[in-house]
Scaffold this active site. Structure first.
Site, short mmCIF file in Angstrom:
data_model
loop_
_atom_site.label_atom_id
_atom_site.label_comp_id
_atom_site.label_asym_id
_atom_site.label_seq_id
_atom_site.Cartn_x
_atom_site.Cartn_y
_atom_site.Cartn_z
N LYS A 33 0.85 -1.18 0.00
CA LYS A 33 0.00 0.00 0.00
C LYS A 33 0.89 1.25 0.00
O LYS A 33 2.01 1.15 0.49
CB LYS A 33 -0.95 -0.01 1.20
CG LYS A 33 -0.32 0.36 2.57
CD LYS A 33 -0.79 1.67 3.12
CE LYS A 33 0.25 2.60 3.39
NZ LYS A 33 0.63 3.60 4.05
N HIS B 103 0.71 -3.52 5.85
CA HIS B 103 1.47 -4.22 6.90
C HIS B 103 0.71 -4.27 8.23
O HIS B 103 0.99 -5.11 9.06
CB HIS B 103 2.89 -3.64 7.05
CG HIS B 103 2.98 -2.33 7.77
ND1 HIS B 103 2.65 -1.13 7.21
CD2 HIS B 103 3.38 -2.04 9.03
CE1 HIS B 103 2.85 -0.16 8.09
NE2 HIS B 103 3.28 -0.68 9.20
N LYS C 108 0.14 -7.38 11.55
CA LYS C 108 0.47 -7.19 12.97
C LYS C 108 -0.44 -8.09 13.80
O LYS C 108 -1.66 -8.04 13.66
CB LYS C 108 0.23 -5.72 13.39
CG LYS C 108 1.24 -4.74 12.82
CD LYS C 108 0.91 -3.33 13.32
CE LYS C 108 1.71 -2.26 12.59
NZ LYS C 108 3.09 -2.14 13.04
N GLU D 131 2.34 8.97 16.11
CA GLU D 131 3.75 8.58 16.13
C GLU D 131 4.65 9.80 16.29
O GLU D 131 4.36 10.86 15.72
CB GLU D 131 4.13 7.78 14.88
CG GLU D 131 3.77 8.44 13.56
CD GLU D 131 4.11 7.57 12.36
OE1 GLU D 131 4.78 6.55 12.51
OE2 GLU D 131 3.70 7.94 11.25
N ASP E 166 -1.84 8.53 3.70
CA ASP E 166 -0.82 7.58 4.16
C ASP E 166 -1.38 6.63 5.23
O ASP E 166 -1.10 5.43 5.20
CB ASP E 166 0.36 8.38 4.73
CG ASP E 166 1.56 7.53 5.08
OD1 ASP E 166 1.83 6.58 4.33
OD2 ASP E 166 2.24 7.82 6.09
N HIS F 153 -4.63 1.70 6.80
CA HIS F 153 -4.42 1.22 8.17
C HIS F 153 -5.62 1.49 9.08
O HIS F 153 -6.15 0.59 9.72
CB HIS F 153 -3.20 1.89 8.80
CG HIS F 153 -1.92 1.68 8.05
ND1 HIS F 153 -1.67 0.55 7.30
CD2 HIS F 153 -0.79 2.44 7.95
CE1 HIS F 153 -0.46 0.63 6.77
NE2 HIS F 153 0.09 1.78 7.14
N LYS G 19 1.84 12.68 12.65
CA LYS G 19 3.29 12.52 12.79
C LYS G 19 3.78 13.56 13.77
O LYS G 19 3.13 14.56 14.01
CB LYS G 19 3.98 12.72 11.44
CG LYS G 19 3.75 11.57 10.48
CD LYS G 19 4.87 11.46 9.47
CE LYS G 19 4.66 10.31 8.51
NZ LYS G 19 4.89 8.98 9.10
N LYS H 4 4.27 7.21 20.52
CA LYS H 4 3.81 6.18 19.60
C LYS H 4 2.65 5.46 20.28
O LYS H 4 2.80 4.90 21.36
CB LYS H 4 4.94 5.18 19.32
CG LYS H 4 4.54 3.98 18.48
CD LYS H 4 4.52 4.32 17.02
CE LYS H 4 4.01 3.20 16.14
NZ LYS H 4 3.82 3.57 14.76
C1 BG6 Z 1 3.34 3.34 6.89
C2 BG6 Z 1 3.34 4.81 6.59
O1 BG6 Z 1 2.41 2.67 6.07
O2 BG6 Z 1 3.01 3.15 8.26
C3 BG6 Z 1 4.32 5.53 7.50
O3 BG6 Z 1 3.69 5.01 5.23
C4 BG6 Z 1 3.99 5.25 8.95
O4 BG6 Z 1 4.28 6.93 7.26
C5 BG6 Z 1 3.91 3.75 9.16
O5 BG6 Z 1 5.02 5.81 9.74
C6 BG6 Z 1 3.45 3.42 10.56
O6 BG6 Z 1 3.59 2.05 10.73
P1 BG6 Z 1 3.85 1.41 12.15
O7 BG6 Z 1 3.99 -0.05 11.87
O8 BG6 Z 1 5.12 2.04 12.68
O9 BG6 Z 1 2.70 1.76 13.00
#
Ligand code: BG6
Length: 440
Positions: free
Chosen positions: A109, A139, A143, A177, A196, A201, A299, A304
């Site tokens: 993605k 991704h 998780k 984050e 993003d 997500h 961001k 986090k």
């Molecule tokens: C990614 C984004 O898909 O996910 C990033 O492109 C973001 O900008 C990241 O920081 C966050 O992933 P995770 O696994 O750290 O929560």
């Protein structure tokens, strides 16, 4: 494993790159295992738009696969969307998809930047590959903590009883984050936090929370898609009531002074790219009807944390200092579950204090990092936790009109100091809906 790119490397230098990366990211490296693994690592230099380079790649793969019984060729496209088309076409026309081994391709993605660009990529992917060969990767779906949103519901019928609109006041889905651009200015400046983080997500998290529980794991993909299709943008006189955006200014994150977004390397001094967004959605699913879902991501935030907070209704006024009951499922950061109750403090007047029942949520058993798990599943042909084309399409349909609104120069873009919780206007925005700011 075969690396393919334009960079001038050979098997040896690519093996060094792989070995260095493993040493950098893995705490305890078993050198013997690594040494043996590296003997299976190869490199092929080529251009994405040259069919002959893919023909040569295919020949090299044939050579490596000699004597194999079956096997899988898994192409992992970690490339900008602009080169998808060339690569797909050449993987197909160069013969890489037609070796003796089964062929699969992983596409990360974001698939596209809008509904239109997604459909262009989809068309190309469908011309070059069969649907079963394509693995669209988010991704977050790899998780364990994110998958657990579904399995917690599945395994705890009591939660399902609580998860309904007659009991719930609001739901918040947060992905914050402290990280900034991490060397990805080029990508991020044209994407922004909204596309993003929300396009896949956060929407996937919302689907896992609201989807129907299934008898068999096989139907998870369908049920997830159905839940996603039920989300809609609430009717409002202005989209400003539905969405709010911000951009970080200089500040301090984890004790370190950091520059504002516009001063980051590679970013336009007048950039209007959002680095924070909050969005309100509703679901048509009967048990969630009328419950507001507030999705939020930023961001350069203070910490986090990926969290689902479910705030329950308070059907009658309880008393001084009482707060709503609430359940937090914290997926990242200090992962855990917290149930917020309240208890009376001593004295003749009914006055309350919070009573928080909390337990960490840690993966136990065969826990793999998200990409490893998804790669393993792709190798084994298991695509339940990959996105379907329909899911991506549905997500873009929700995202597109809001993205257009956010890009409109008339839409406000609020500043927030790096290391904070986002713009103060976002809390005010929420208070117009009758909530006193975001839950922390
Ligand atoms: C990614 C984004 O898909 O996910 C990033 O492109 C973001 O900008 C990241 O920081 C966050 O992933 P995770 O696994 O750290 O929560």
């Amino acid at each position: 494993m075969m690396g393919f790119s334009r960079s001038d490397m050979n098997d040896e230098s690519f093996r060094k790159l792989v070995s260095d990366a493993i040493h950098q990211h893995v705490l305890e490296v078993n050198e013997k295992v690594l040494e043996e693994f590296l003997t299976h690592v190869f490199y092929h230099q080529g251009a994405y738009d040259k069919k002959e380079d893919f023909v040569a790649l295919d020949a090299k793969l044939d050579d490596i696969e000699k004597g194999w019984n079956g096997g899988v060729r898994l192409a992992y496209l970690s490339v900008p969307p602009t080169v998808f088309t060339d690569i797909s076409k050449n993987l197909d026309e160069g013969g890489v998809t037609k070796g003796n081994a089964a062929f699969r391709v992983i596409v990360e993605k974001p698939v596209g930047t809008s509904l239109k660009t997604f459909e262009d990529i989809e068309k190309q992917l469908k011309t070059s590959f069969t649907d079963e060969q394509v693995y669209l990767l988010d991704h977050y779906l790899g998780k364990e903590s994110v998958r657990n949103i579904y399995f917690l519901r599945h395994a705890n019928p009591i939660l399902e009883r609580l998860f309904k609109n007659t009991l719930i006041h609001r739901v918040e889905l947060t992905a914050s984050e402290p990280a900034g651009l991490e060397g990805r200015a080029g990508y991020f400046e044209h994407t922004g936090t909204f596309r993003d983080m929300f396009q896949s997500h956060l929407l996937m998290m919302a689907s896992l929370l609201t989807m129907r529980l299934m008898e068999t794991e096989e139907s998870i993909g369908h049920s997830r898609r159905d839940a996603l299709e039920q989300f809609y943008i609430p009717p409002a006189s202005s989209l400003n009531d539905i969405v709010i955006q911000g951009q970080y200014t200089g500040g301090e994150v984890n004790g370190e002074t950091v520059v504002g977004y516009k001063d980051e390397n590679g970013i336009d001094k007048n950039s209007r790219t959002n680095t924070f967004t909050a969005l309100k959605l509703l679901s048509r699913t009967s048990r969630w009807q009328g419950v507001p879902f507030y999705l939020r991501s930023g961001k350069r935030m203070s910490k986090k944390e990926t969290r689902i907070s479910i705030e329950f209704q308070e059907p009658h006024p309880v008393g001084k200092n009482s707060t709503h009951n609430r359940l937090d499922i914290i997926l990242q950061g200090e992962a855990g579950m917290k149930f917020f109750l309240q208890t009376k403090i001593g004295g003749s007047e009914p006055e309350y204090r919070p009573l928080i029942m909390s337990d960490p949520l840690v993966c136990m058993g065969d826990c793999l990092p998200e990409h490893s798990l998804l790669l393993l599943e792709a190798i084994n042909g298991k695509n339940l936790w990959f996105l379907t084309f329909e899911e991506v399409r549905t997500a873009w349909k929700l995202i597109d009109p809001i993205q257009t609104h956010l890009e409109d120069p008339k839409t406000p873009l609020y500043g927030y100091a790096a290391g904070s919780h986002g713009p103060k206007e976002a809390d005010e925005w929420l208070s117009t809906d009758g909530h006193t700011g975001f839950l922390s």
